[in-house]
Design a protein around this motif. Structure first.
Motif, mmCIF file in Angstrom:
data_model
loop_
_atom_site.group_PDB
_atom_site.id
_atom_site.type_symbol
_atom_site.label_atom_id
_atom_site.label_comp_id
_atom_site.label_asym_id
_atom_site.label_seq_id
_atom_site.Cartn_x
_atom_site.Cartn_y
_atom_site.Cartn_z
ATOM 1 N N GLY A 1 0.819 -1.211 0.000
ATOM 2 C CA GLY A 1 0.000 0.000 0.000
ATOM 3 C C GLY A 1 0.852 1.259 0.000
ATOM 4 O O GLY A 1 0.553 2.231 -0.703
ATOM 5 N N GLU A 2 1.914 1.233 0.790
ATOM 6 C CA GLU A 2 2.817 2.390 0.833
ATOM 7 C C GLU A 2 3.527 2.573 -0.508
ATOM 8 O O GLU A 2 3.678 3.691 -0.992
ATOM 9 C CB GLU A 2 3.843 2.230 1.959
ATOM 10 N N ALA A 3 3.951 1.473 -1.108
ATOM 11 C CA ALA A 3 4.616 1.549 -2.415
ATOM 12 C C ALA A 3 3.655 2.115 -3.464
ATOM 13 O O ALA A 3 4.064 2.925 -4.307
ATOM 14 C CB ALA A 3 5.120 0.171 -2.837
ATOM 15 N N GLN A 4 2.395 1.705 -3.391
ATOM 16 C CA GLN A 4 1.401 2.241 -4.331
ATOM 17 C C GLN A 4 1.238 3.756 -4.140
ATOM 18 O O GLN A 4 1.179 4.493 -5.123
ATOM 19 C CB GLN A 4 0.044 1.569 -4.119
ATOM 20 N N ARG A 5 1.153 4.189 -2.888
ATOM 21 C CA ARG A 5 0.988 5.624 -2.619
ATOM 22 C C ARG A 5 2.181 6.431 -3.105
ATOM 23 O O ARG A 5 2.021 7.487 -3.701
ATOM 24 C CB ARG A 5 0.783 5.865 -1.123
ATOM 25 N N ILE A 6 3.371 5.940 -2.783
ATOM 26 C CA ILE A 6 4.581 6.666 -3.204
ATOM 27 C C ILE A 6 4.653 6.722 -4.720
ATOM 28 O O ILE A 6 4.971 7.763 -5.299
ATOM 29 C CB ILE A 6 5.843 6.014 -2.604
ATOM 30 N N THR A 7 4.339 5.612 -5.385
ATOM 31 C CA THR A 7 4.384 5.569 -6.846
ATOM 32 C C THR A 7 3.368 6.528 -7.454
ATOM 33 O O THR A 7 3.700 7.314 -8.353
ATOM 34 C CB THR A 7 4.128 4.135 -7.352
ATOM 35 N N LEU A 8 2.141 6.494 -6.955
ATOM 36 C CA LEU A 8 1.107 7.372 -7.493
ATOM 37 C C LEU A 8 1.444 8.834 -7.222
ATOM 38 O O LEU A 8 1.333 9.692 -8.111
ATOM 39 C CB LEU A 8 -0.253 7.011 -6.887
ATOM 40 N N SER A 9 1.885 9.125 -6.018
ATOM 41 C CA SER A 9 2.287 10.491 -5.693
ATOM 42 C C SER A 9 3.456 10.925 -6.568
ATOM 43 O O SER A 9 3.510 12.070 -7.034
ATOM 44 C CB SER A 9 2.666 10.599 -4.213
ATOM 45 N N GLY A 10 4.382 10.009 -6.811
ATOM 46 C CA GLY A 10 5.521 10.302 -7.684
ATOM 47 C C GLY A 10 5.086 10.610 -9.104
ATOM 48 O O GLY A 10 5.603 11.546 -9.732
ATOM 49 N N LEU A 11 4.125 9.840 -9.616
ATOM 50 C CA LEU A 11 3.625 10.098 -10.971
ATOM 51 C C LEU A 11 2.935 11.461 -11.055
ATOM 52 O O LEU A 11 3.143 12.207 -12.014
ATOM 53 C CB LEU A 11 2.662 8.992 -11.400
ATOM 54 N N PHE A 12 2.135 11.782 -10.041
ATOM 55 C CA PHE A 12 1.502 13.103 -10.020
ATOM 56 C C PHE A 12 2.560 14.196 -9.888
ATOM 57 O O PHE A 12 2.424 15.277 -10.449
ATOM 58 C CB PHE A 12 0.492 13.216 -8.884
ATOM 59 N N SER A 13 3.617 13.894 -9.162
ATOM 60 C CA SER A 13 4.702 14.867 -8.998
ATOM 61 C C SER A 13 5.414 15.125 -10.309
ATOM 62 O O SER A 13 5.857 16.244 -10.567
ATOM 63 C CB SER A 13 5.699 14.385 -7.951
ATOM 64 N N VAL A 14 5.545 14.087 -11.145
ATOM 65 C CA VAL A 14 6.166 14.280 -12.461
ATOM 66 C C VAL A 14 5.353 15.290 -13.264
ATOM 67 O O VAL A 14 5.909 16.230 -13.842
ATOM 68 C CB VAL A 14 6.297 12.944 -13.224
ATOM 69 N N LEU A 15 4.044 15.124 -13.263
ATOM 70 C CA LEU A 15 3.178 16.052 -13.992
ATOM 71 C C LEU A 15 3.340 17.478 -13.467
ATOM 72 O O LEU A 15 3.551 18.414 -14.236
ATOM 73 C CB LEU A 15 1.718 15.623 -13.865
ATOM 74 N N THR A 16 3.264 17.630 -12.147
ATOM 75 C CA THR A 16 3.359 18.978 -11.589
ATOM 76 C C THR A 16 4.774 19.528 -11.686
ATOM 77 O O THR A 16 4.962 20.737 -11.783
ATOM 78 C CB THR A 16 2.840 19.003 -10.137
ATOM 79 N N THR A 17 5.769 18.644 -11.689
ATOM 80 C CA THR A 17 7.155 19.083 -11.867
ATOM 81 C C THR A 17 7.373 19.649 -13.268
ATOM 82 O O THR A 17 8.117 20.617 -13.441
ATOM 83 C CB THR A 17 8.131 17.930 -11.587
ATOM 84 N N LEU A 18 6.727 19.070 -14.257
ATOM 85 C CA LEU A 18 6.838 19.609 -15.618
ATOM 86 C C LEU A 18 6.312 21.047 -15.670
ATOM 87 O O LEU A 18 6.901 21.900 -16.342
ATOM 88 C CB LEU A 18 6.098 18.716 -16.612
ATOM 89 N N ILE A 19 5.231 21.309 -14.941
ATOM 90 C CA ILE A 19 4.706 22.682 -14.858
ATOM 91 C C ILE A 19 5.745 23.582 -14.195
ATOM 92 O O ILE A 19 6.074 24.664 -14.696
ATOM 93 C CB ILE A 19 3.378 22.707 -14.075
ATOM 94 N N PHE A 20 6.259 23.129 -13.065
ATOM 95 C CA PHE A 20 7.265 23.886 -12.306
ATOM 96 C C PHE A 20 8.489 24.174 -13.167
ATOM 97 O O PHE A 20 8.942 25.318 -13.273
ATOM 98 C CB PHE A 20 7.586 23.086 -11.038
ATOM 99 N N TRP A 21 9.039 23.138 -13.805
ATOM 100 C CA TRP A 21 10.239 23.330 -14.617
ATOM 101 C C TRP A 21 9.980 24.259 -15.793
ATOM 102 O O TRP A 21 10.836 25.050 -16.183
ATOM 103 C CB TRP A 21 10.773 21.997 -15.109
ATOM 104 N N ALA A 22 8.800 24.153 -16.414
ATOM 105 C CA ALA A 22 8.483 25.024 -17.546
ATOM 106 C C ALA A 22 8.524 26.491 -17.121
ATOM 107 O O ALA A 22 9.084 27.331 -17.837
ATOM 108 C CB ALA A 22 7.111 24.672 -18.115
ATOM 109 N N PHE A 23 7.963 26.789 -15.963
ATOM 110 C CA PHE A 23 7.997 28.169 -15.468
ATOM 111 C C PHE A 23 9.423 28.585 -15.111
ATOM 112 O O PHE A 23 9.877 29.664 -15.492
ATOM 113 C CB PHE A 23 7.082 28.339 -14.249
#
Length: 139
Positions: free
Chosen positions: A74-96
């Motif tokens: 369960g923890e691995a699933q949460r970290i993975t999902l949070s990590g995937l969402f972080s990739v998306l939001t990181t792309l926004i951050f890096w673009a700015f």
């Protein structure tokens, strides 16, 4: 102040952890730039992003959403999902951050872009985390 935040709505706690994470991210970037002055700009950005993600995930899990430990899977699933969402939001951050740096060619512009991009990313990430990552939270 911390007690007031602890008893408040998760959005208030999320904002506090976002500010903490942004500061940690920018501090890690600046330490990288000073420690390795010849390194490419992306090295400092990646270091800052990793530091910010680690701090944000741990504090959000334990304090913001008060999510209980379940199982290693369960923890691995949460970290993975949070990590995937972080990739998306990181792309926004890096673009700015990179966009502001490319346009104005100053450290101030780079950090201003970082703060704006991180702010937009964290608004989106709160919604994604609340809805998909920390579904069993006790808040």
């Amino acid at each position: 102040m911390l007690r007031l935040l602890s008893e408040g709505h998760p959005i208030g706690r999320y904002v506090a952890t976002a500010v903490l994470s942004v500061l940690a991210n920018l501090l890690a970037q600046e330490m990288t730039v000073r420690g390795v002055p010849d390194a490419h700009l992306m090295v400092s950005i990646v270091v800052g992003t990793l530091v910010g993600f680690f701090i944000k995930y741990v504090v959000d899990k334990t304090w913001t959403f008060r999510e209980r430990y379940t199982t290693p899977f369960g923890e691995a699933q949460r970290i993975t999902l949070s990590g995937l969402f972080s990739v998306l939001t990181t792309l926004i951050f890096w673009a700015f951050e990179l966009g502001f740096h490319a346009i104005w060619q100053t450290d101030f512009a780079k950090y201003l872009g970082a703060v704006l991009g991180l702010s937009i990313g964290y608004i989106l990430k709160f919604w994604l985390d609340r809805r998909h990552v920390f579904r069993e939270s006790t808040v």
